[in-house]
Every structure is written in C-alpha cells, then in structure tokens.
Design a protein around this motif. Structure first.
Motif, PDB file in Angstrom:
ATOM      1  N   SER A 125      66.514   9.180   5.687  1.00 25.14           N
ATOM      2  CA  SER A 125      67.819   9.597   5.794  1.00 25.14           C
ATOM      3  C   SER A 125      68.574   8.481   6.291  1.00 25.14           C
ATOM      4  CB  SER A 125      68.034  10.630   6.881  1.00 25.14           C
ATOM      5  OG  SER A 125      67.516  12.024   6.491  1.00 25.14           O
ATOM      6  N   ILE A 126      68.288   7.749   7.243  1.00 20.56           N
ATOM      7  CA  ILE A 126      68.590   6.469   7.828  1.00 20.56           C
ATOM      8  C   ILE A 126      68.857   5.468   6.822  1.00 20.56           C
ATOM      9  CG2 ILE A 126      68.141   4.326   9.362  1.00 20.56           C
ATOM     10  CD1 ILE A 126      66.626   6.204  11.274  1.00 20.56           C
ATOM     11  N   ILE A 127      67.934   5.219   5.792  1.00 22.48           N
ATOM     12  CA  ILE A 127      68.243   4.496   4.607  1.00 22.48           C
ATOM     13  C   ILE A 127      69.595   4.754   3.680  1.00 22.48           C
ATOM     14  CG2 ILE A 127      67.205   3.443   2.398  1.00 22.48           C
ATOM     15  CD1 ILE A 127      64.482   3.568   3.762  1.00 22.48           C
ATOM     16  N   ASN A 128      69.344   6.258   3.629  1.00 22.46           N
ATOM     17  CA  ASN A 128      70.374   6.964   2.890  1.00 22.46           C
ATOM     18  C   ASN A 128      71.989   6.714   3.361  1.00 22.46           C
ATOM     19  OD1 ASN A 128      68.723   7.516   0.609  1.00 22.46           O
ATOM     20  ND2 ASN A 128      68.483   9.578   1.439  1.00 22.46           N
ATOM     21  N   VAL A 129      71.912   7.006   4.811  1.00 25.09           N
ATOM     22  CA  VAL A 129      73.196   6.645   5.412  1.00 25.09           C
ATOM     23  C   VAL A 129      73.912   5.288   5.378  1.00 25.09           C
ATOM     24  CG1 VAL A 129      72.418   6.518   7.768  1.00 25.09           C
ATOM     25  CG2 VAL A 129      74.551   7.667   7.227  1.00 25.09           C
ATOM     26  N   ASN A 130      73.041   4.605   5.562  1.00 25.17           N
ATOM     27  CA  ASN A 130      73.437   2.969   5.506  1.00 25.17           C
ATOM     28  C   ASN A 130      73.867   2.811   4.073  1.00 25.17           C
ATOM     29  OD1 ASN A 130      72.961   1.485   7.987  1.00 25.17           O
ATOM     30  ND2 ASN A 130      71.001   2.538   7.839  1.00 25.17           N
ATOM     31  N   ASN A 131      73.307   3.261   2.768  1.00 25.02           N
ATOM     32  CA  ASN A 131      73.533   3.194   1.756  1.00 25.02           C
ATOM     33  C   ASN A 131      74.871   3.601   1.081  1.00 25.02           C
ATOM     34  OD1 ASN A 131      71.336   1.278   1.125  1.00 25.02           O
ATOM     35  ND2 ASN A 131      69.954   3.165   0.316  1.00 25.02           N
ATOM     36  N   ALA A 132      75.267   4.702   1.970  1.00 24.40           N
ATOM     37  CA  ALA A 132      76.414   5.480   1.790  1.00 24.40           C
ATOM     38  C   ALA A 132      77.731   5.087   2.432  1.00 24.40           C
ATOM     39  CB  ALA A 132      76.239   6.827   2.172  1.00 24.40           C
ATOM     40  N   VAL A 133      77.379   3.685   3.106  1.00 21.38           N
ATOM     41  CA  VAL A 133      78.944   3.194   3.715  1.00 21.38           C
ATOM     42  C   VAL A 133      79.920   3.028   3.057  1.00 21.38           C
ATOM     43  CG1 VAL A 133      79.479   1.180   5.043  1.00 21.38           C
ATOM     44  CG2 VAL A 133      77.354   2.301   5.685  1.00 21.38           C
ATOM     45  N   THR A 134      79.593   2.266   1.603  1.00 19.30           N
ATOM     46  CA  THR A 134      80.615   1.801   0.840  1.00 19.30           C
ATOM     47  C   THR A 134      81.457   2.982   0.274  1.00 19.30           C
ATOM     48  OG1 THR A 134      78.981   1.340  -0.778  1.00 19.30           O
ATOM     49  CG2 THR A 134      79.829  -0.362   0.394  1.00 19.30           C
ATOM     50  N   SER A 135      80.473   4.079   0.020  1.00 22.78           N
ATOM     51  CA  SER A 135      81.064   5.205  -0.419  1.00 22.78           C
ATOM     52  C   SER A 135      81.914   6.159   0.314  1.00 22.78           C
ATOM     53  CB  SER A 135      79.905   6.345  -0.873  1.00 22.78           C
ATOM     54  OG  SER A 135      79.298   5.723  -2.104  1.00 22.78           O
ATOM     55  N   PHE A 136      81.495   6.044   1.644  1.00 20.91           N
ATOM     56  CA  PHE A 136      82.594   6.481   2.680  1.00 20.91           C
ATOM     57  C   PHE A 136      83.652   5.711   2.808  1.00 20.91           C
ATOM     58  CE2 PHE A 136      83.615   6.598   7.228  1.00 20.91           C
ATOM     59  CZ  PHE A 136      83.776   7.563   7.607  1.00 20.91           C
ATOM     60  N   GLY A 137      83.689   4.368   2.917  1.00 20.51           N
ATOM     61  CA  GLY A 137      84.766   3.941   2.624  1.00 20.51           C
ATOM     62  C   GLY A 137      85.880   3.871   1.554  1.00 20.51           C
ATOM     63  N   LYS A 138      85.396   4.254   0.410  1.00 21.41           N
ATOM     64  CA  LYS A 138      86.130   4.594  -0.756  1.00 21.41           C
ATOM     65  C   LYS A 138      86.835   5.994  -0.372  1.00 21.41           C
ATOM     66  CE  LYS A 138      85.646   5.842  -5.630  1.00 21.41           C
ATOM     67  NZ  LYS A 138      84.537   5.907  -6.710  1.00 21.41           N
ATOM     68  N   MET A 139      85.929   6.842   0.249  1.00 22.31           N
ATOM     69  CA  MET A 139      86.551   8.265   0.365  1.00 22.31           C
ATOM     70  C   MET A 139      87.801   8.093   1.380  1.00 22.31           C
ATOM     71  SD  MET A 139      85.079  11.680   2.271  1.00 22.31           S
ATOM     72  CE  MET A 139      85.456  11.040   3.962  1.00 22.31           C
ATOM     73  N   ILE A 140      87.735   7.355   2.405  1.00 18.21           N
ATOM     74  CA  ILE A 140      88.677   7.129   3.478  1.00 18.21           C
ATOM     75  C   ILE A 140      90.003   6.671   2.857  1.00 18.21           C
ATOM     76  CG2 ILE A 140      89.314   5.825   5.590  1.00 18.21           C
ATOM     77  CD1 ILE A 140      87.303   8.183   6.107  1.00 18.21           C
ATOM     78  N   ASN A 141      89.785   5.473   1.771  1.00 13.01           N
ATOM     79  CA  ASN A 141      90.823   5.030   1.335  1.00 13.01           C
ATOM     80  C   ASN A 141      91.684   6.265   0.371  1.00 13.01           C
ATOM     81  OD1 ASN A 141      90.769   2.386   2.432  1.00 13.01           O
ATOM     82  ND2 ASN A 141      89.346   1.732   1.062  1.00 13.01           N
ATOM     83  N   GLU A 142      90.819   6.835  -0.126  1.00 14.19           N
ATOM     84  CA  GLU A 142      91.481   8.055  -1.049  1.00 14.19           C
ATOM     85  C   GLU A 142      92.275   9.020  -0.239  1.00 14.19           C
ATOM     86  OE1 GLU A 142      89.573   9.659  -4.495  1.00 14.19           O
ATOM     87  OE2 GLU A 142      87.874   8.393  -3.950  1.00 14.19           O
ATOM     88  N   VAL A 143      91.441   9.128   0.941  1.00 15.37           N
ATOM     89  CA  VAL A 143      92.415  10.175   1.931  1.00 15.37           C
ATOM     90  C   VAL A 143      93.750   9.535   2.339  1.00 15.37           C
ATOM     91  CG1 VAL A 143      92.239  11.325   4.000  1.00 15.37           C
ATOM     92  CG2 VAL A 143      90.232  11.235   2.563  1.00 15.37           C
ATOM     93  N   LYS A 144      93.543   8.211   2.565  1.00 14.45           N
ATOM     94  CA  LYS A 144      94.899   7.409   3.044  1.00 14.45           C
ATOM     95  C   LYS A 144      95.683   7.706   1.922  1.00 14.45           C
ATOM     96  CE  LYS A 144      96.107   2.637   4.060  1.00 14.45           C
ATOM     97  NZ  LYS A 144      95.739   1.155   4.017  1.00 14.45           N
ATOM     98  N   THR A 145      95.603   7.492   0.756  1.00 16.60           N
ATOM     99  CA  THR A 145      96.278   7.252  -0.181  1.00 16.60           C
ATOM    100  C   THR A 145      97.082   8.732  -0.377  1.00 16.60           C
ATOM    101  OG1 THR A 145      95.301   5.573  -1.387  1.00 16.60           O
ATOM    102  CG2 THR A 145      96.722   6.922  -2.802  1.00 16.60           C
ATOM    103  N   TYR A 146      96.083   9.710  -0.526  1.00 12.32           N
ATOM    104  CA  TYR A 146      96.642  11.193  -0.481  1.00 12.32           C
ATOM    105  C   TYR A 146      97.729  11.451   0.357  1.00 12.32           C
ATOM    106  CZ  TYR A 146      96.499  16.135  -0.842  1.00 12.32           C
ATOM    107  OH  TYR A 146      96.761  17.584  -0.845  1.00 12.32           O
ATOM    108  N   ARG A 147      97.252  11.174   1.548  1.00 15.93           N
ATOM    109  CA  ARG A 147      98.229  11.630   2.850  1.00 15.93           C
ATOM    110  C   ARG A 147      99.558  10.952   2.639  1.00 15.93           C
ATOM    111  NH1 ARG A 147      97.073  12.081   9.102  1.00 15.93           N
ATOM    112  NH2 ARG A 147      98.663  13.496   9.555  1.00 15.93           N
ATOM    113  N   ALA A 148      99.511   9.804   1.919  1.00 11.90           N
ATOM    114  CA  ALA A 148     100.665   9.007   1.821  1.00 11.90           C
ATOM    115  C   ALA A 148     101.869   9.455   0.800  1.00 11.90           C
ATOM    116  CB  ALA A 148     100.404   7.420   1.529  1.00 11.90           C
ATOM    117  N   LEU A 149     101.216  10.143  -0.229  1.00 13.52           N
ATOM    118  CA  LEU A 149     101.692  10.578  -1.547  1.00 13.52           C
ATOM    119  C   LEU A 149     102.019  12.111  -1.157  1.00 13.52           C
ATOM    120  CD1 LEU A 149      99.614   9.203  -4.313  1.00 13.52           C
ATOM    121  CD2 LEU A 149     101.816   8.663  -3.557  1.00 13.52           C
ATOM    122  N   HIS A 150     101.581  12.934  -0.187  1.00  8.49           N
ATOM    123  CA  HIS A 150     101.840  14.021  -0.012  1.00  8.49           C
ATOM    124  C   HIS A 150     101.917  14.319   1.530  1.00  8.49           C
ATOM    125  CE1 HIS A 150     100.087  15.368  -3.985  1.00  8.49           C
ATOM    126  NE2 HIS A 150      99.237  14.253  -3.751  1.00  8.49           N
TER     127      HIS A 150
END
Length: 388
Positions: free
Chosen positions: A161-186
């Motif tokens: 799980s520790i390996i998996n969570v570290n491998n998910a960091v870039t994916s997490f950043g992608k989600m945050i950026n999508e949320v940021k964009t969504y909130r700005a548009l809506h």
C-alpha cells in the motif's frame, strides 16, 4: 537471549498490528457489499438518488465480476466513476473527466473530497461514500488507490500500500487540478473540503507541484495522518491551496500503534511535537476517542461523543473550527493547538442544515446506533434515496 526477546517482542506487536489492520478494514457499522451488487448499468436517474463519485487509479476490467482490481493502472490514468444506488445495488457509469462526473451531483450541496487509508477495496470505498454522504449530507468524491490484497499477509499488504500511494501522487495532482478548473468554471456558493485519512496523507506530503496553486479548498483535514511526525511543519507550511488546515491526532490510536511496530516511525496522527506548522490547527482527540482511528465515520464513537460529530460537521462543510465556534475545544499553550474536552461545559446542536451553539443541548446521535444505521441504509427508503 536478546535475539529471542526481539522475536517475542515482534510476535506480540505483530498480533496487535494484525488485529488493528483487521479493525480498519471492517470498522463499526460497516457491511460487506459483494461485487454481484456492483454493475455497469444504464439506469433511470432521479434527483433523489444517492450518488457518489470514485476517482480511481485501479485497473478496470469491464468483462469481469470484480470491475476494479487490486492492481494499479498506468501513472495519471484515472477512471471517473459515478456510482448510483438503486434497489440496494450500485449502478456505475464511467465518465471521461471529473467535470462530467461532478455534473451528476446536486448543485446545492458542499463537496467532500476523500482520500482513504490502508486496507480498502473498491466496494469498501463505495460503502464509506454511502455512509459519509448520509452522515454529513455532502457531495462525496473519493480518490481511490489499491490498498487491499487479501492474498498477502497484513504486513506485506501494508508495505504494498505504501508503494501504491507513492505511485498515485501524480494522479492525485491531476485530480486536484481538475477540481480547481471545475470550481472556476462552475461558480457556486458551496464549500469544498479535502479529507485525507491515515496513509492517504502521504499524497499531500509528496505533492510538491501543488504548493503554488490558488485556493481550491476551504478546509484540508488531515485525519490520523500516517506520515512521519518529525519535521512535518516544513512541508505542511508549503501547502497553500486552502484556507484552513486541520491536523487530527489521537495518542491511543491502535492502528497507528500497529503501524509504528511495522515501520518504527513516529506518526503525526499519534502525537504532534514542536515545531508546529504556523498555517495549521491541531486538534487532539485523546480524551474522547479511545483507541479509535477513523473518528469521522465510526458510529460508535459518534454516539458516545457527539462533540466529535459536531466538530466534523463544521470542518467537513468547509467551516472554521476553534474554541469559539466549537466550545468543547480546549486551547493549549501553543497557538492553534486544541484538545477536545471529555465533558464539555457548553451545549451544542447538531443539525444537517445549520451548525450552531445553543442551550439546552439537542439529543445526541442515539438514534444512529450501529444496527439502526446499517438497517436505515439498506432498508429505509428515505435514507436509501439520499433525500437527507
């Protein structure tokens, strides 16, 4: 002799850790949702449906019963899943982006973005989403990554799980950026909160690229963070895409105690030490939480300590929490450092619509006993449709 004592010591705490890990997988109030109750279906939509969103890094297999596997997909490859509860079954819809998925949510509710800890399968995340959307009346969005392989012993699963969570960091950043964009548009009046639980806090600790982002969340709640306590203030003070940060700890936390004897790391979720982060508020639940770990969703704890429910009602709806708005918080000597009183000397009211201090106190959550809560989810039409 010393070698034998070391083995004995390891055996004893392995037993403690194993039971702690099991407790985390099936916490009070959880029920098991079989994969047979989770399907890719095109169903009739109703505004009263219970809907949760899962953004997952798991591999997806449309031709298998277990649609989302225990293995991680390629970096930054996210699956956006809209899960709709109908007739005690989850009906899934795969979307192309967070924006597409979020448009399926009610526009008049606050958003809660949740990152789980260790020991969670995809059905477990659905279950948690159902419980939290009902408990807190929010639009629930989970960021999910693989943390449960039942073929592995608990200690190997934890390290995987520790390996998996570290491998998910870039994916997490992608989600945050999508949320940021969504909130700005809506542009809505709703609040956005990010709740990271236990091992999930590794994602925000390692997300260096998000430090200079504009405001995305009113609150970031780091619940029982399974990250190193030492020098935590350095990276916490670099987080700047929120208005408030809350770090919740419990010295008696059995899960983090077990994790300590697997890794020999002192975790921030057990005890915070100086220097403290200037931009964070620390809340200790030592006096009220016993050996609990998932304070915000543990129905037994929420029944025994209504102040815990009231506190999470505040912060998970993007509202500030201090000893003025939460009268049961006792200020410590350090700035922005509180402990929760076992016997509050004030009265407060828990409400789905408003959160405020009052007198006399409203009844605690006795109606949400463990058995009644689960029965309401799966047998009461009122709660099953998410109308509350």
């Amino acid at each position: 002799m010393l070698k034998q004592l070391a083995y004995l010591f390891f055996f004893i705490f392995s037993f403690i850790s194993e039971n702690a890990a099991k407790a985390q997988v099936k916490e009070p109030g959880n029920t098991y949702i079989p994969w047979e109750k989770i399907k890719i279906n095109d169903v009739e939509k109703n505004v009263a449906d219970t809907v949760v969103i899962i953004i997952t890094t798991r591999k997806f297999f449309s031709d298998k019963i277990q649609l989302f596997s225990k293995d991680q997909d390629a970096p930054c490859h996210l699956h956006y899943v809209v899960a709709r509860l109908k007739n005690k079954s989850w009906n899934l819809e795969i979307k192309n982006s967070f924006e597409e998925a979020a448009l399926e949510m009610p526009s008049n509710k606050d958003f809660l973005f949740y990152v789980h800890g260790d020991g969670k399968s995809f059905p477990d995340v659905l279950e948690g989403g159902l419980r939290m959307s009902i408990l807190y009346s929010v639009n629930f969005v989970a960021f999910d990554y693989p943390t449960k392989d039942e073929e592995l012993p608990f200690w190997r699963n934890f390290h995987t799980s520790i390996i998996n969570v570290n491998n998910a960091v870039t994916s997490f950043g992608k989600m945050i950026n999508e949320v940021k964009t969504y909130r700005a548009l809506h542009n809505t009046n709703g609040h956005y909160t990010l709740l990271l639980h236990s091992l999930g806090n590794v994602l925000i600790r390692n997300s260096k690229g998000l430090q200079d982002s504009s405001i995305v969340f009113e609150n970031i709640v780091m619940n029982a963070p399974a990250v190193k306590q030492r020098k935590h203030s350095q990276w916490v003070e670099d987080i700047s895409f929120q208005k408030n940060i809350y770090i919740i700890s419990n010295r008696r936390d059995i899960i983090l105690t077990g994790a300590y004897f697997l890794t020999f790391k002192s975790y921030l979720g057990k005890k915070h030490r100086k220097p403290l982060a200037e931009n964070a508020t620390y809340v200790r639940l030592d006096n009220v939480a016993g050996h609990k770990h998932s304070f915000f969703i543990d129905i037994e704890l929420l029944n025994l300590a209504p102040s815990v429910k009231h506190f999470y009602d505040q912060v998970l709806h993007g509202l500030p929490a201090d000893n003025e708005t939460c009268c049961y918080l006792k200020a410590k000597k350090c700035k922005n450092n509180y402990s929760m009183k076992k016997k509050p000397d004030c009265k407060f009211l828990i409400s789905n619509d408003k959160i405020f201090v009052t007198s006399p106190a409203a009844p605690a959550m006795t109606e949400l006993s463990l058995s009644n809560f689960i029965n309401q989810i799966f047998h009461s039409k009122k709660l099953r449709t998410g109308s509350n």
